[in-house]
Design a protein around this motif. Structure first.
Motif, PDB file in Angstrom:
ATOM      1  N   PRO A  70      11.249  -1.487  -3.119  1.00  0.00           N
ATOM      2  CA  PRO A  70      10.257  -2.395  -3.878  1.00  0.00           C
ATOM      3  C   PRO A  70      10.694  -2.162  -5.074  1.00  0.00           C
ATOM      4  O   PRO A  70      11.108  -1.256  -5.409  1.00  0.00           O
ATOM      5  CB  PRO A  70       8.856  -1.928  -3.408  1.00  0.00           C
ATOM      6  CG  PRO A  70       8.980  -0.586  -2.806  1.00  0.00           C
ATOM      7  CD  PRO A  70      10.372  -0.377  -2.080  1.00  0.00           C
ATOM      8  N   GLY A  74       4.399   1.899  -5.806  1.00  0.00           N
ATOM      9  CA  GLY A  74       2.880   2.094  -6.143  1.00  0.00           C
ATOM     10  C   GLY A  74       2.490   3.576  -6.197  1.00  0.00           C
ATOM     11  O   GLY A  74       1.384   3.637  -6.689  1.00  0.00           O
ATOM     12  N   GLU A 107      -3.028  -8.011   3.352  1.00  0.00           N
ATOM     13  CA  GLU A 107      -2.091  -8.518   2.332  1.00  0.00           C
ATOM     14  C   GLU A 107      -2.783  -9.916   1.614  1.00  0.00           C
ATOM     15  O   GLU A 107      -2.375 -10.224   0.391  1.00  0.00           O
ATOM     16  CB  GLU A 107      -0.793  -8.749   2.788  1.00  0.00           C
ATOM     17  CG  GLU A 107      -0.159  -7.782   3.259  1.00  0.00           C
ATOM     18  CD  GLU A 107       1.394  -8.006   3.448  1.00  0.00           C
ATOM     19  OE1 GLU A 107       1.910  -9.031   2.940  1.00  0.00           O
ATOM     20  OE2 GLU A 107       1.946  -6.883   4.281  1.00  0.00           O
ATOM     21  N   ILE A 110      -4.458  -9.308  -1.944  1.00  0.00           N
ATOM     22  CA  ILE A 110      -3.716  -8.525  -2.994  1.00  0.00           C
ATOM     23  C   ILE A 110      -3.935  -9.268  -4.409  1.00  0.00           C
ATOM     24  O   ILE A 110      -4.678  -8.378  -5.086  1.00  0.00           O
ATOM     25  CB  ILE A 110      -2.045  -8.583  -2.800  1.00  0.00           C
ATOM     26  CG1 ILE A 110      -1.812  -7.634  -1.311  1.00  0.00           C
ATOM     27  CG2 ILE A 110      -1.402  -8.143  -4.011  1.00  0.00           C
ATOM     28  CD1 ILE A 110      -0.279  -7.595  -1.288  1.00  0.00           C
ATOM     29  N   GLU A 142      -0.272  -4.878  -8.823  1.00  0.00           N
ATOM     30  CA  GLU A 142       0.149  -5.192  -7.577  1.00  0.00           C
ATOM     31  C   GLU A 142       0.967  -4.247  -6.735  1.00  0.00           C
ATOM     32  O   GLU A 142       0.650  -4.247  -5.568  1.00  0.00           O
ATOM     33  CB  GLU A 142       0.930  -6.561  -7.826  1.00  0.00           C
ATOM     34  CG  GLU A 142       1.208  -7.192  -6.433  1.00  0.00           C
ATOM     35  CD  GLU A 142       1.884  -8.588  -6.860  1.00  0.00           C
ATOM     36  OE1 GLU A 142       2.899  -8.938  -6.088  1.00  0.00           O
ATOM     37  OE2 GLU A 142       1.424  -9.411  -7.889  1.00  0.00           O
ATOM     38  N   ALA A 143       1.799  -3.619  -7.301  1.00  0.00           N
ATOM     39  CA  ALA A 143       2.579  -2.469  -6.580  1.00  0.00           C
ATOM     40  C   ALA A 143       1.855  -1.573  -6.119  1.00  0.00           C
ATOM     41  O   ALA A 143       1.951  -1.102  -4.905  1.00  0.00           O
ATOM     42  CB  ALA A 143       3.689  -1.870  -7.413  1.00  0.00           C
ATOM     43  N   LYS A 146      -0.226  -2.785  -3.021  1.00  0.00           N
ATOM     44  CA  LYS A 146       0.624  -2.907  -1.788  1.00  0.00           C
ATOM     45  C   LYS A 146       0.811  -1.547  -1.242  1.00  0.00           C
ATOM     46  O   LYS A 146       0.617  -1.471   0.111  1.00  0.00           O
ATOM     47  CB  LYS A 146       2.086  -3.566  -2.272  1.00  0.00           C
ATOM     48  CG  LYS A 146       1.970  -4.881  -2.475  1.00  0.00           C
ATOM     49  CD  LYS A 146       3.348  -5.552  -2.864  1.00  0.00           C
ATOM     50  CE  LYS A 146       3.144  -7.226  -3.193  1.00  0.00           C
ATOM     51  NZ  LYS A 146       4.308  -7.635  -3.518  1.00  0.00           N
ATOM     52  N   TYR A 147       1.018  -0.529  -2.129  1.00  0.00           N
ATOM     53  CA  TYR A 147       1.049   0.542  -1.376  1.00  0.00           C
ATOM     54  C   TYR A 147      -0.181   1.210  -0.937  1.00  0.00           C
ATOM     55  O   TYR A 147      -0.213   1.899   0.282  1.00  0.00           O
ATOM     56  CB  TYR A 147       1.313   1.630  -2.613  1.00  0.00           C
ATOM     57  CG  TYR A 147       1.008   3.208  -2.174  1.00  0.00           C
ATOM     58  CD1 TYR A 147       1.995   3.709  -1.067  1.00  0.00           C
ATOM     59  CD2 TYR A 147      -0.026   4.150  -2.667  1.00  0.00           C
ATOM     60  CE1 TYR A 147       1.840   5.238  -0.720  1.00  0.00           C
ATOM     61  CE2 TYR A 147      -0.226   5.189  -2.039  1.00  0.00           C
ATOM     62  CZ  TYR A 147       0.744   5.759  -1.190  1.00  0.00           C
ATOM     63  OH  TYR A 147       0.590   7.088  -0.595  1.00  0.00           O
ATOM     64  N   LEU A 149      -2.562  -0.511   0.613  1.00  0.00           N
ATOM     65  CA  LEU A 149      -2.512  -1.155   1.910  1.00  0.00           C
ATOM     66  C   LEU A 149      -1.868  -0.742   2.971  1.00  0.00           C
ATOM     67  O   LEU A 149      -2.194  -1.084   4.093  1.00  0.00           O
ATOM     68  CB  LEU A 149      -2.556  -2.505   1.723  1.00  0.00           C
ATOM     69  CG  LEU A 149      -3.295  -3.511   0.692  1.00  0.00           C
ATOM     70  CD1 LEU A 149      -2.960  -4.882   0.737  1.00  0.00           C
ATOM     71  CD2 LEU A 149      -4.788  -3.112   1.385  1.00  0.00           C
ATOM     72  N   THR A 150      -0.699   0.291   2.733  1.00  0.00           N
ATOM     73  CA  THR A 150      -0.001   0.735   3.659  1.00  0.00           C
ATOM     74  C   THR A 150      -0.570   2.050   4.211  1.00  0.00           C
ATOM     75  O   THR A 150       0.064   2.622   5.223  1.00  0.00           O
ATOM     76  CB  THR A 150       1.274   0.934   3.114  1.00  0.00           C
ATOM     77  OG1 THR A 150       1.263   2.059   2.055  1.00  0.00           O
ATOM     78  CG2 THR A 150       2.143  -0.106   2.595  1.00  0.00           C
TER      79      THR A 150
END
Length: 152
Positions: A70, A74, A107, A110, A142-143, A146-147, A149-150
């Protein structure tokens, strides 16, 4: 002669606790935090992602195969921010854990979450409001999202 009202110790402690909590959740004017940026310079060659590796000794470059990374990390961005004052990965602190957020949002959310972090908000996870983080760059937030949400 002037008489002084007695102030209960509970009220004094409550006021100082609120002030301390507000101070801990926001950065003061003397503290300026710069967003962490990770510069990844990918080079696309015949449909495969390769990272450019520069040799300091010879000045030569070698293309080494690497997974597509990426643009921003994040987790590192979160570590360099004030997020960890109120959130942890798996346990509720002041705000929800990142695992709780990842369960609730996907996602498709976001953009909504980025806006909530930058603008601040309240009411979704309880009465304690999240302060705005307007100084953070949109791409960095945003990064971070995204992190988050993992995390499971």
């Amino acid at each position: 002669m002037m008489t002084l009202k007695k102030v209960s110790m509970k009220k004094v402690v409550a006021v100082f606790s609120i002030i301390a909590a507000c101070y801990a959740c926001s950065s003061g004017p003397a503290e300026v935090k710069k967003p962490i940026s990770i510069n990844v310079n990918p080079q696309i060659d015949e449909g495969h992602a390769t990272a450019v590796v520069a040799s300091a000794a010879t000045g030569a470059t070698n293309a080494a195969p690497a997974a597509v990374a990426p643009a921003k990390d994040g987790k590192a961005l979160i570590a360099g921010s004030d997020c960890l004052a109120c959130h942890t990965e798996t346990n509720k602190l002041v705000g929800p854990s990142y695992a709780e957020v990842a369960k609730k949002y996907k996602e498709a959310d976001i953009a909504h979450l980025v806006k909530k972090i930058i603008d601040g908000g309240s009411g979704v996870w309880g009465e304690i409001p999240m302060p705005p983080h307007a100084a953070l760059a949109h791409d960095d937030v945003e990064a971070m999202v995204k992190y988050i949400l993992t995390i499971k």
